[in-house]
Motif scaffolding. Structure first.
Motif, PDB file in Angstrom:
ATOM      1  N   LYS A  54      45.788   0.562  21.676  1.00 25.41           N
ATOM      2  CA  LYS A  54      45.398  -0.333  22.771  1.00 25.41           C
ATOM      3  C   LYS A  54      44.976   0.464  23.991  1.00 25.41           C
ATOM      4  CE  LYS A  54      47.566  -4.159  23.159  1.00 25.41           C
ATOM      5  NZ  LYS A  54      48.589  -5.217  23.435  1.00 25.41           N
ATOM      6  N   ALA A  55      45.659   1.586  24.247  1.00 23.61           N
ATOM      7  CA  ALA A  55      45.294   2.441  25.386  1.00 23.61           C
ATOM      8  C   ALA A  55      43.881   2.994  25.200  1.00 23.61           C
ATOM      9  CB  ALA A  55      46.301   3.576  25.526  1.00 23.61           C
ATOM     10  N   TYR A  56      43.603   3.524  23.998  1.00 25.81           N
ATOM     11  CA  TYR A  56      42.270   4.080  23.746  1.00 25.81           C
ATOM     12  C   TYR A  56      41.194   2.991  23.717  1.00 25.81           C
ATOM     13  CZ  TYR A  56      44.560   8.490  22.649  1.00 25.81           C
ATOM     14  OH  TYR A  56      45.289   9.643  22.726  1.00 25.81           O
ATOM     15  N   TYR A  57      41.560   1.827  23.228  1.00 25.45           N
ATOM     16  CA  TYR A  57      40.630   0.695  23.194  1.00 25.45           C
ATOM     17  C   TYR A  57      40.235   0.280  24.604  1.00 25.45           C
ATOM     18  CZ  TYR A  57      39.095  -4.147  22.298  1.00 25.45           C
ATOM     19  OH  TYR A  57      38.382  -5.317  22.256  1.00 25.45           O
ATOM     20  N   GLU A  64      31.601   9.257  25.970  1.00 20.55           N
ATOM     21  CA  GLU A  64      33.050   9.217  26.208  1.00 20.55           C
ATOM     22  C   GLU A  64      33.653   7.965  25.585  1.00 20.55           C
ATOM     23  OE1 GLU A  64      36.263   9.400  29.916  1.00 20.55           O
ATOM     24  OE2 GLU A  64      34.167   8.854  30.299  1.00 20.55           O
ATOM     25  N   SER A  65      32.966   6.836  25.741  1.00 22.10           N
ATOM     26  CA  SER A  65      33.455   5.594  25.154  1.00 22.10           C
ATOM     27  C   SER A  65      33.579   5.727  23.638  1.00 22.10           C
ATOM     28  CB  SER A  65      32.512   4.446  25.505  1.00 22.10           C
ATOM     29  OG  SER A  65      32.920   3.246  24.898  1.00 22.10           O
ATOM     30  N   ASN A  66      32.606   6.348  23.011  1.00 22.79           N
ATOM     31  CA  ASN A  66      32.625   6.523  21.564  1.00 22.79           C
ATOM     32  C   ASN A  66      33.830   7.362  21.136  1.00 22.79           C
ATOM     33  OD1 ASN A  66      31.168   6.364  18.875  1.00 22.79           O
ATOM     34  ND2 ASN A  66      31.295   8.590  19.139  1.00 22.79           N
ATOM     35  N   SER A 125      36.796   5.798  18.925  1.00 26.21           N
ATOM     36  CA  SER A 125      37.040   6.424  17.617  1.00 26.21           C
ATOM     37  C   SER A 125      38.532   6.707  17.437  1.00 26.21           C
ATOM     38  CB  SER A 125      36.230   7.712  17.489  1.00 26.21           C
ATOM     39  OG  SER A 125      34.835   7.443  17.491  1.00 26.21           O
ATOM     40  N   LYS A 126      39.196   7.133  18.525  1.00 27.14           N
ATOM     41  CA  LYS A 126      40.649   7.362  18.450  1.00 27.14           C
ATOM     42  C   LYS A 126      41.392   6.051  18.237  1.00 27.14           C
ATOM     43  CE  LYS A 126      40.753  11.568  21.277  1.00 27.14           C
ATOM     44  NZ  LYS A 126      41.263  12.202  22.534  1.00 27.14           N
ATOM     45  N   ALA A 127      40.921   4.990  18.912  1.00 31.60           N
ATOM     46  CA  ALA A 127      41.544   3.676  18.698  1.00 31.60           C
ATOM     47  C   ALA A 127      41.366   3.221  17.259  1.00 31.60           C
ATOM     48  CB  ALA A 127      40.932   2.657  19.668  1.00 31.60           C
ATOM     49  N   LEU A 128      40.191   3.482  16.683  1.00 32.11           N
ATOM     50  CA  LEU A 128      39.898   3.066  15.312  1.00 32.11           C
ATOM     51  C   LEU A 128      40.744   3.849  14.308  1.00 32.11           C
ATOM     52  CD1 LEU A 128      37.972   0.924  14.242  1.00 32.11           C
ATOM     53  CD2 LEU A 128      36.267   2.712  13.883  1.00 32.11           C
ATOM     54  N   GLU A 129      41.032   5.111  14.613  1.00 35.10           N
ATOM     55  CA  GLU A 129      41.893   5.907  13.737  1.00 35.10           C
ATOM     56  C   GLU A 129      43.300   5.304  13.667  1.00 35.10           C
ATOM     57  OE1 GLU A 129      41.946   9.883  15.133  1.00 35.10           O
ATOM     58  OE2 GLU A 129      39.792  10.225  14.830  1.00 35.10           O
ATOM     59  N   LEU A 130      43.781   4.807  14.801  1.00 33.01           N
ATOM     60  CA  LEU A 130      45.132   4.260  14.864  1.00 33.01           C
ATOM     61  C   LEU A 130      45.212   2.829  14.345  1.00 33.01           C
ATOM     62  CD1 LEU A 130      46.193   5.626  18.375  1.00 33.01           C
ATOM     63  CD2 LEU A 130      47.001   6.416  16.148  1.00 33.01           C
ATOM     64  N   HIS A 183      33.097  -0.367  18.850  1.00 30.10           N
ATOM     65  CA  HIS A 183      32.647   0.933  18.358  1.00 30.10           C
ATOM     66  C   HIS A 183      31.202   0.845  17.876  1.00 30.10           C
ATOM     67  CE1 HIS A 183      32.506   4.460  15.585  1.00 30.10           C
ATOM     68  NE2 HIS A 183      33.247   5.007  16.546  1.00 30.10           N
ATOM     69  N   ALA A 184      30.863  -0.233  17.166  1.00 30.67           N
ATOM     70  CA  ALA A 184      29.482  -0.418  16.689  1.00 30.67           C
ATOM     71  C   ALA A 184      28.526  -0.610  17.864  1.00 30.67           C
ATOM     72  CB  ALA A 184      29.424  -1.619  15.751  1.00 30.67           C
TER      73      ALA A 184
END
Length: 713
Positions: A266-269, A283-285, A289-294, A305-306
């Motif tokens: 949620k923080a990365y999102y 930077e947003s990407n 990407s870190k949010a998507l990994e989690l 992300h898309a």
């Protein structure tokens, strides 16, 4: 936004006799209204206040001739003085005041409150240019605030004075526990525990009082030493800041909420969404990407992300679906979700005006030079309010998102004298000088239609223009015969090459459409931007004699009067009128010195009469004369074209060697009329070539490929 033209502060309270009385002598202590008198008058105006939440708020737009600098000092480095020590018409440099609001605010172009100091002195305080996301845009009763180097002025009548705060960074909302607050003004914390503050923030959020929610969450964070308690509060505050468009703060809060566990998605999102709001797509990407990994299955992360990946593709390739972008526009939807394609260009030192924009590769005529999403542009298509709306947006965004300072404050600011400390964070807020921002706005903003395509139509709505800042485009220098042309789709600026450009060439555009007479053109540039143009056309025309210029002015005025400054449509123009205009046009041609106006040098005063003759002969279906005068139009724009009897290829028009011609919508129209006339005369191939050249020209004008028939709708 609406423009406020009334005097700052509340309306004056004295009668006409008092209003006509002379102002108190500067330096002497004036006789002021008492606290009771101020509150009584204030209450009468509070009763008239419009509480409509959707009503447009007026803007007090600064007058540069009355400019004064923003304070760059901390309130803790200033001498705190009582209100009784304020002198009229004085900027109290090195001084500061600490006061408590003892009334609700009267909100108009600014927020006016009655305030009191520790000694019981009372006065009026007007705070302007605060963003709506700030509590200072309408200071609640009981809040304690500090004003740095206050400006005290007469408000229009005897005994009526006001503390006027124009620069948003000159006023600070003090926390209730701040030790700088004098003891008589102390209330102590309104709530005792961090949990109480959190609950108050939650309540304010439910009530959609987002500035108060941010304030309460801040107090909750400051009141606690428990990192586990503070982490979700940072998350809450990040979410509210996202709603308010305070993307810098939202990103910082989101990253501060991390605990090292799986819920950090949620923080990365949130941080990724904030970076996206700042158009920092790389930077947003990374953050998304870190949010998507989690949390790889989360629909919201996948969608964001898309979306970010699409912006990165646009930045890299310069590929856009312009027709889809145009179709998506609406009166209340002009901020397009697109990236900026800038890699064909770079900013560098220029021999013309300090710095400029340069091509990084060869660019063919008609190709995209760059595409840029506006750094700042309000959704405001009203010329009477466009300037005020852009100014207000600039102030708000630089207060709310200090990272924009590095982009905006580096822009040319005319002759305004700056401190060099603008954008520096002092007392927790960036120094924002509203007069500097107004100087930047007037020097760099572009007027933009909702779409340039619609602006070329015969049925276009006049005056529907917005104003915006495109920081990259603003680095380009002016030329009256530029090598690029700009167009707009919503808040996206499209720059296309109007001739072949070599790698390393400086890029130019017109700041405004050029005037046909060189002295009028020079005056416009001098008064608007303070420079003398040294383009090929202006340099050439400086050699013209005063007598020749006067003669051309006289003849152009005669032609315009004869034609009523109106180009013909399909109506039948009398032969006598055509002969009269033709005669004046020939005289105007002869008034251009042959030694100066050689082939390839535009003769702008001849464009109107030749355009008129094209229309007049078209109405009479005299196709040979249409060809003759359409070629003259092109020639007078500076293109090298043959006589009407010669065979040539109009498609090569823009790529001629040494081309310094001026591109315009009139060039497109002349090529179109040329194609129609060639078709009527049986020259089919020439007709097709002329229309192909017109289509390419229309692409330059409108930004992307469009049917020429759009102009007739």
């Amino acid at each position: 936004m609406a423009v406020a033209v009334s005097a700052p502060g509340l309306p004056v309270t004295a009668d006409k006799a008092a209003a006509d009385a002379p102002l108190t002598t500067k330096g002497l202590k004036p006789k002021r209204f008492t606290k009771e008198e101020l509150l009584q008058t204030h209450q009468t105006y509070l009763k008239t206040q419009d509480d409509s939440p959707n009503a447009p708020r007026p803007v007090k737009q600064p007058i540069l001739s009355e400019a004064y600098p923003a304070s760059t000092k901390s309130i803790r480095d200033l001498e705190i003085i009582p209100l009784s020590e304020l002198h009229p018409e004085t900027h109290h440099r090195g001084k500061g005041i600490i006061v408590k609001a003892v009334s609700p605010p009267f909100v108009g172009a600014g927020a006016v409150s009655v305030v009191e100091d520790e000694f019981g002195n009372a006065d009026k305080l007007a705070i302007y240019n605060q963003p709506d996301s700030s509590i200072l845009s309408g200071v609640p009763e009981g809040c304690v605030i500090a004003v740095k180097e206050p400006y005290y002025k007469n408000n229009g009548a005897e005994r009526d004075f006001i503390i006027c705060v124009d620069h948003p960074s000159d006023v600070i909302l003090l926390r209730f526990t701040d030790p700088i607050i004098p003891e008589p003004l102390r209330l102590g914390p309104l709530l005792k525990t961090a949990e109480d503050w959190k609950k108050a923030g939650d309540h304010a959020f439910i009530e959609k009082d987002f500035p108060t929610a941010v304030f309460c969450y801040t107090e909750a964070i400051e009141a606690s030493e428990d990192d586990a308690f503070k982490a979700p509060i940072f998350t809450k505050r990040a979410g509210v800041n996202l709603i308010l468009g305070r993307y810098d703060a939202a990103k910082s809060d989101a990253l501060a909420s991390r605990t090292g566990g799986p819920q950090d998605w949620k923080a990365y999102y949130n941080a990724g969404r904030a970076a996206y709001g700042l158009c920092s797509y790389a930077e947003s990407n990374t953050l998304l990407s870190k949010a998507l990994e989690l949390n790889p299955s989360h629909d919201g992360i996948q969608k964001e992300h898309a979306r970010c990946a699409a912006r990165l593709r646009e930045e890299e390739t310069g590929s856009y679906d312009f027709p889809e972008m145009l179709a998506s526009l609406a009166p209340n939807h002009v901020h397009l979700d697109r990236g900026s394609f800038l890699s064909n260009t770079r900013v560098g030192p220029s021999e013309h005006h300090g710095r400029g924009l340069f091509a990084t590769r060869d660019i063919k005529a008609g190709e995209i030079v760059f595409v840029e999403k506006a750094t700042l542009m309000p959704n405001q298509y009203d010329p009477s309010r466009a300037s005020a709306a852009l100014y207000a947006l600039m102030v708000r965004q630089l207060c709310e998102n200090p990272s924009l300072n590095s982009q905006v404050l580096g822009m040319h600011h005319g002759t305004y004298e700056r401190s060099g400390l603008e954008g520096t964070v002092v007392d927790g807020v960036p120094v924002v000088d509203v007069f500097l921002l107004e100087a930047i706005r007037t020097t760099n903003c572009f007027s933009a239609p909702r779409s340039t395509v619609a602006d070329t139509r015969a049925t276009r709505v006049e005056g529907r223009m917005a104003k915006g800042l495109w920081v990259h485009a603003a680095a380009m220098n002016h030329s009256c015969v530029p090598n690029t042309m700009r167009s707009f789709v919503g808040d996206v600026l499209i720059s296309r090459a109007t001739r072949d450009i070599k790698a390393g060439d400086e890029l130019f555009h017109q700041y405004v459409p050029v005037k046909s007479l060189p002295d009028v053109r020079a005056q416009q540039q001098r008064e608007g931007w303070g420079f003398a143009c040294d383009c090929d056309l202006c340099t050439t025309e400086k050699r013209c004699s005063e007598g020749g210029l006067a003669r051309r002015k006289e003849l152009l005025a005669a032609v315009e009067k004869l034609c009523n400054k109106k180009l013909p449509g399909r109506e039948l123009i009398p032969d006598a009128s055509i002969r009269a205009v033709d005669k004046l046009t020939k005289q105007l041609e002869e008034a251009h010195e042959a030694s100066i106006y050689v082939e390839g040098v535009p003769r702008l005063t001849l464009i109107y009469p030749c355009n008129w003759l094209v229309g007049a002969h078209r109405g009479r279906k005299n196709h040979a004369k249409v060809v003759k005068y359409a070629l003259k139009v092109l020639r007078n724009f500076g293109f090298r074209v043959p006589d009407e009897s010669e065979v040539w290829d109009p498609r090569d028009l823009y790529s001629q060697s040494g081309n310094t011609a001026l591109m315009s919508l009139h060039v497109v129209k002349a090529l179109r009329r040329l194609g129609e006339a060639y078709e009527a005369l049986g020259h089919k191939e020439m007709a097709e070539r002329s229309l192909e050249a017109a289509e390419l020209g229309y692409t330059m004008v409108t930004g992307f490929k469009n049917e020429l028939a759009v102009m007739d709708r």
